[in-house]
Design a protein around this motif. Structure first.
Motif, PDB file in Angstrom:
ATOM      1  N   VAL A 236      10.563  -4.774  -5.167  1.00 46.30           N
ATOM      2  CA  VAL A 236       9.186  -4.890  -5.646  1.00 46.30           C
ATOM      3  C   VAL A 236       8.900  -3.843  -6.702  1.00 46.30           C
ATOM      4  CG1 VAL A 236       8.406  -5.814  -3.414  1.00 46.30           C
ATOM      5  CG2 VAL A 236       8.256  -3.348  -3.860  1.00 46.30           C
ATOM      6  N   ASN A 237       7.818  -4.055  -7.417  1.00 44.03           N
ATOM      7  CA  ASN A 237       7.308  -3.072  -8.367  1.00 44.03           C
ATOM      8  C   ASN A 237       6.313  -2.137  -7.700  1.00 44.03           C
ATOM      9  OD1 ASN A 237       4.988  -2.470 -10.644  1.00 44.03           O
ATOM     10  ND2 ASN A 237       7.075  -2.351 -11.461  1.00 44.03           N
ATOM     11  N   SER A 238       5.665  -2.625  -6.643  1.00 46.22           N
ATOM     12  CA  SER A 238       4.679  -1.854  -5.889  1.00 46.22           C
ATOM     13  C   SER A 238       4.655  -2.374  -4.463  1.00 46.22           C
ATOM     14  CB  SER A 238       3.292  -2.007  -6.525  1.00 46.22           C
ATOM     15  OG  SER A 238       2.277  -1.508  -5.664  1.00 46.22           O
ATOM     16  N   PHE A 239       4.398  -1.483  -3.484  1.00 44.45           N
ATOM     17  CA  PHE A 239       4.241  -1.950  -2.110  1.00 44.45           C
ATOM     18  C   PHE A 239       2.777  -1.940  -1.678  1.00 44.45           C
ATOM     19  CE2 PHE A 239       4.312   2.544  -1.663  1.00 44.45           C
ATOM     20  CZ  PHE A 239       5.570   3.037  -2.014  1.00 44.45           C
ATOM     21  N   ALA A 240       1.862  -1.949  -2.646  1.00 42.38           N
ATOM     22  CA  ALA A 240       0.435  -1.873  -2.342  1.00 42.38           C
ATOM     23  C   ALA A 240      -0.046  -3.029  -1.472  1.00 42.38           C
ATOM     24  CB  ALA A 240      -0.368  -1.825  -3.638  1.00 42.38           C
ATOM     25  N   ASP A 241       0.603  -4.185  -1.587  1.00 46.15           N
ATOM     26  CA  ASP A 241       0.157  -5.358  -0.834  1.00 46.15           C
ATOM     27  C   ASP A 241       1.000  -5.623   0.410  1.00 46.15           C
ATOM     28  OD1 ASP A 241      -1.877  -5.896  -2.701  1.00 46.15           O
ATOM     29  OD2 ASP A 241      -0.498  -7.019  -3.981  1.00 46.15           O
ATOM     30  N   ILE A 242       1.844  -4.681   0.786  1.00 42.01           N
ATOM     31  CA  ILE A 242       2.679  -4.852   1.972  1.00 42.01           C
ATOM     32  C   ILE A 242       2.094  -4.028   3.112  1.00 42.01           C
ATOM     33  CG2 ILE A 242       4.982  -4.536   2.947  1.00 42.01           C
ATOM     34  CD1 ILE A 242       6.103  -4.826   0.114  1.00 42.01           C
ATOM     35  N   GLN A 243       1.662  -4.690   4.155  1.00 39.03           N
ATOM     36  CA  GLN A 243       1.000  -4.060   5.304  1.00 39.03           C
ATOM     37  C   GLN A 243      -0.059  -3.067   4.807  1.00 39.03           C
ATOM     38  OE1 GLN A 243       3.084  -3.120   8.923  1.00 39.03           O
ATOM     39  NE2 GLN A 243       4.793  -4.470   8.425  1.00 39.03           N
ATOM     40  N   GLY A 244       0.031  -1.791   5.180  1.00 38.74           N
ATOM     41  CA  GLY A 244      -1.008  -0.835   4.804  1.00 38.74           C
ATOM     42  C   GLY A 244      -0.908  -0.307   3.392  1.00 38.74           C
ATOM     43  N   GLY A 245       0.135  -0.691   2.657  1.00 44.06           N
ATOM     44  CA  GLY A 245       0.241  -0.346   1.250  1.00 44.06           C
ATOM     45  C   GLY A 245       0.832   1.006   0.941  1.00 44.06           C
ATOM     46  N   ASN A 246       1.410   1.693   1.954  1.00 48.73           N
ATOM     47  CA  ASN A 246       1.926   3.044   1.722  1.00 48.73           C
ATOM     48  C   ASN A 246       3.442   3.136   1.753  1.00 48.73           C
ATOM     49  OD1 ASN A 246      -0.656   4.641   1.605  1.00 48.73           O
ATOM     50  ND2 ASN A 246      -0.911   3.625   3.594  1.00 48.73           N
ATOM     51  N   GLY A 247       4.118   1.994   1.890  1.00 43.61           N
ATOM     52  CA  GLY A 247       5.569   1.982   1.765  1.00 43.61           C
ATOM     53  C   GLY A 247       6.347   2.107   3.045  1.00 43.61           C
ATOM     54  N   GLY A 248       5.677   2.137   4.205  1.00 45.40           N
ATOM     55  CA  GLY A 248       6.406   2.226   5.456  1.00 45.40           C
ATOM     56  C   GLY A 248       5.473   2.212   6.652  1.00 45.40           C
ATOM     57  N   TYR A 249       6.026   1.868   7.808  1.00 48.72           N
ATOM     58  CA  TYR A 249       5.228   1.773   9.035  1.00 48.72           C
ATOM     59  C   TYR A 249       4.534   3.089   9.347  1.00 48.72           C
ATOM     60  CZ  TYR A 249       4.101   1.130  13.980  1.00 48.72           C
ATOM     61  OH  TYR A 249       3.442   1.068  15.187  1.00 48.72           O
ATOM     62  N   TRP A 250       5.286   4.201   9.348  1.00 49.61           N
ATOM     63  CA  TRP A 250       4.679   5.496   9.659  1.00 49.61           C
ATOM     64  C   TRP A 250       3.873   6.036   8.495  1.00 49.61           C
ATOM     65  CZ3 TRP A 250       3.807   6.294  14.351  1.00 49.61           C
ATOM     66  CH2 TRP A 250       4.708   5.902  15.343  1.00 49.61           C
ATOM     67  N   GLU A 251       4.257   5.689   7.289  1.00 51.44           N
ATOM     68  CA  GLU A 251       3.459   6.105   6.139  1.00 51.44           C
ATOM     69  C   GLU A 251       2.059   5.482   6.205  1.00 51.44           C
ATOM     70  OE1 GLU A 251       7.760   6.037   4.583  1.00 51.44           O
ATOM     71  OE2 GLU A 251       6.586   5.268   6.251  1.00 51.44           O
ATOM     72  N   ASP A 252       1.964   4.250   6.690  1.00 54.39           N
ATOM     73  CA  ASP A 252       0.657   3.616   6.863  1.00 54.39           C
ATOM     74  C   ASP A 252      -0.169   4.325   7.926  1.00 54.39           C
ATOM     75  OD1 ASP A 252       1.231   1.697   4.957  1.00 54.39           O
ATOM     76  OD2 ASP A 252       1.821   0.158   6.416  1.00 54.39           O
ATOM     77  N   ARG A 253       0.472   5.176   8.718  1.00 54.13           N
ATOM     78  CA  ARG A 253      -0.204   5.905   9.786  1.00 54.13           C
ATOM     79  C   ARG A 253      -0.280   7.395   9.500  1.00 54.13           C
ATOM     80  NH1 ARG A 253       1.677   1.290  10.898  1.00 54.13           N
ATOM     81  NH2 ARG A 253       0.772  -0.032  12.526  1.00 54.13           N
ATOM     82  N   GLY A 254      -0.068   7.766   8.234  1.00 53.21           N
ATOM     83  CA  GLY A 254      -0.314   9.138   7.819  1.00 53.21           C
ATOM     84  C   GLY A 254       0.883   9.939   7.372  1.00 53.21           C
ATOM     85  N   TYR A 255       2.108   9.473   7.608  1.00 54.32           N
ATOM     86  CA  TYR A 255       3.271  10.216   7.146  1.00 54.32           C
ATOM     87  C   TYR A 255       3.378  10.116   5.629  1.00 54.32           C
ATOM     88  CZ  TYR A 255       5.449  11.055  11.717  1.00 54.32           C
ATOM     89  OH  TYR A 255       5.745  11.495  12.977  1.00 54.32           O
ATOM     90  N   GLU A 256       4.047  11.100   5.037  1.00 58.40           N
ATOM     91  CA  GLU A 256       4.314  11.063   3.614  1.00 58.40           C
ATOM     92  C   GLU A 256       5.408  10.043   3.308  1.00 58.40           C
ATOM     93  OE1 GLU A 256       2.823  12.663   1.128  1.00 58.40           O
ATOM     94  OE2 GLU A 256       1.411  13.654   2.474  1.00 58.40           O
ATOM     95  N   TRP A 257       5.291   9.358   2.182  1.00 61.20           N
ATOM     96  CA  TRP A 257       6.295   8.363   1.818  1.00 61.20           C
ATOM     97  C   TRP A 257       7.636   9.014   1.552  1.00 61.20           C
ATOM     98  CZ3 TRP A 257       8.957   7.719  -2.882  1.00 61.20           C
ATOM     99  CH2 TRP A 257       9.789   6.589  -2.915  1.00 61.20           C
ATOM    100  N   TRP A 258       7.638  10.160   0.874  1.00 60.00           N
ATOM    101  CA  TRP A 258       8.893  10.851   0.596  1.00 60.00           C
ATOM    102  C   TRP A 258       9.313  11.620   1.836  1.00 60.00           C
ATOM    103  CZ3 TRP A 258      12.830  10.931  -2.598  1.00 60.00           C
ATOM    104  CH2 TRP A 258      13.667  12.057  -2.627  1.00 60.00           C
ATOM    105  N   GLY A 259      10.445  11.230   2.419  1.00 58.84           N
ATOM    106  CA  GLY A 259      10.931  11.891   3.622  1.00 58.84           C
ATOM    107  C   GLY A 259      12.196  12.676   3.368  1.00 58.84           C
ATOM    108  N   GLY A 260      12.305  13.278   2.184  1.00 58.53           N
ATOM    109  CA  GLY A 260      13.534  13.969   1.794  1.00 58.53           C
ATOM    110  C   GLY A 260      13.801  15.221   2.599  1.00 58.53           C
ATOM    111  N   ILE A 261      15.087  15.483   2.837  1.00 66.07           N
ATOM    112  CA  ILE A 261      15.520  16.693   3.534  1.00 66.07           C
ATOM    113  C   ILE A 261      15.996  17.715   2.515  1.00 66.07           C
ATOM    114  CG2 ILE A 261      17.188  17.639   5.171  1.00 66.07           C
ATOM    115  CD1 ILE A 261      17.235  14.906   6.535  1.00 66.07           C
TER     116      ILE A 261
END
Length: 261
Positions: A236-261
């Protein structure tokens, strides 16, 4: 595993992972959901997220590798977490048939959308790596993963120039809720040489507990990015229209999209 350049983990991220354990055993016992509602966790994740994303992309190569370990360091049993046995009927039927009927659908912003069986994926260029899984709950586990290199799989479907993200749609409804688990990576992480669609764990077939038939291994990312039970990949070009629009299940619940170590 050869002479490879290793990326040194950010000590601030390591301290964050360790520090989450101090937030209370009650939070850990109830899983990531309670952590996602904890303001202290969200503030810490947000601050470290912004720092590590900028630092990793500025000072490390797009191809810099996460640390790999020796066979002697593999955990006797790789811990399951979150959903460990999806309850929906379609998944159960596939599992009962040893996933002979499984087909991974890949579509979206690609020139050659397709469907791939487990045997198809196993015939593609693969990689085996021994890496550490770091969970935001405060635990880590070392395992040996074998799988198709995601970049090679994506080359089969030929992403278009507009594709910016790879979205992984999964079979499981986390904690019995209405929403299916999903996650996403940008194209840099998707084409990283250690990013796999893993079908093997510790020299054996990937168990259902750990995400069969395939799960994501993106070794420069935290555990919640490692989507299990992958059924569909969408570019996709954007995940704005996928579920909560934040790019992931936990991201839609407040986690940051970037989960880098």
């Amino acid at each position: 595993m050869g002479n490879r350049k290793l990326i040194v983990p950010d000590p601030r991220r390591r301290r964050l992972i360790t520090g989450l354990g101090a937030l209370g055993a009650g939070a850990l016992l109830t899983g990531c959901d309670s952590l996602s509602r904890n303001e202290q966790v969200q503030d810490a994740l947000g601050q470290v997220d912004r720092l590590t994303r900028a630092a990793q992309r500025l000072v490390s190569s797009r191809q810099s590798l996460a640390r790999e370990f020796d066979k002697s360091q593999i955990a006797p049993s790789f811990r399951g977490n979150g959903t460990t046995d999806p309850s929906n009927t379609a998944y159960r039927q596939m599992a009962a048939n040893n996933f002979a009927d499984y087909r991974l659908r890949i579509d979206g912003l690609v020139r050659n959308p397709g469907q791939f069986s487990l045997d198809d994926l196993k015939a593609m260029p693969s990689r085996t790596q021994i890496t550490r899984h770091d969970c935001v709950e405060g635990w880590s586990c070392i395992g040996q993963w074998t799988g198709a290199v995601l970049g090679g799989v994506l080359d089969r479907v030929k992403p278009t120039a507009d594709a910016r993200f790879v979205v992984f749609h999964c079979a499981d409804n986390t904690y019995g809720g209405p929403d299916k688990y999903y996650e996403s990576l940008d194209m840099v992480e998707a084409y990283h040489p250690q990013t796999l669609l893993a079908y093997g764990l510790n020299g054996d077939t990937l168990p259902v507990t750990n995400g069969a038939p395939i799960r994501l291994r993106a070794e420069r990312q935290l555990g919640y990015k490692q989507a299990k039970y992958i059924m569909h990949i969408e570019l996709v070009n954007s995940f704005a229209d996928i579920q909560g629009g934040n790019g992931g299940y936990w991201e839609d619940r407040g986690y940051e999209w970037w989960g880098g170590i």
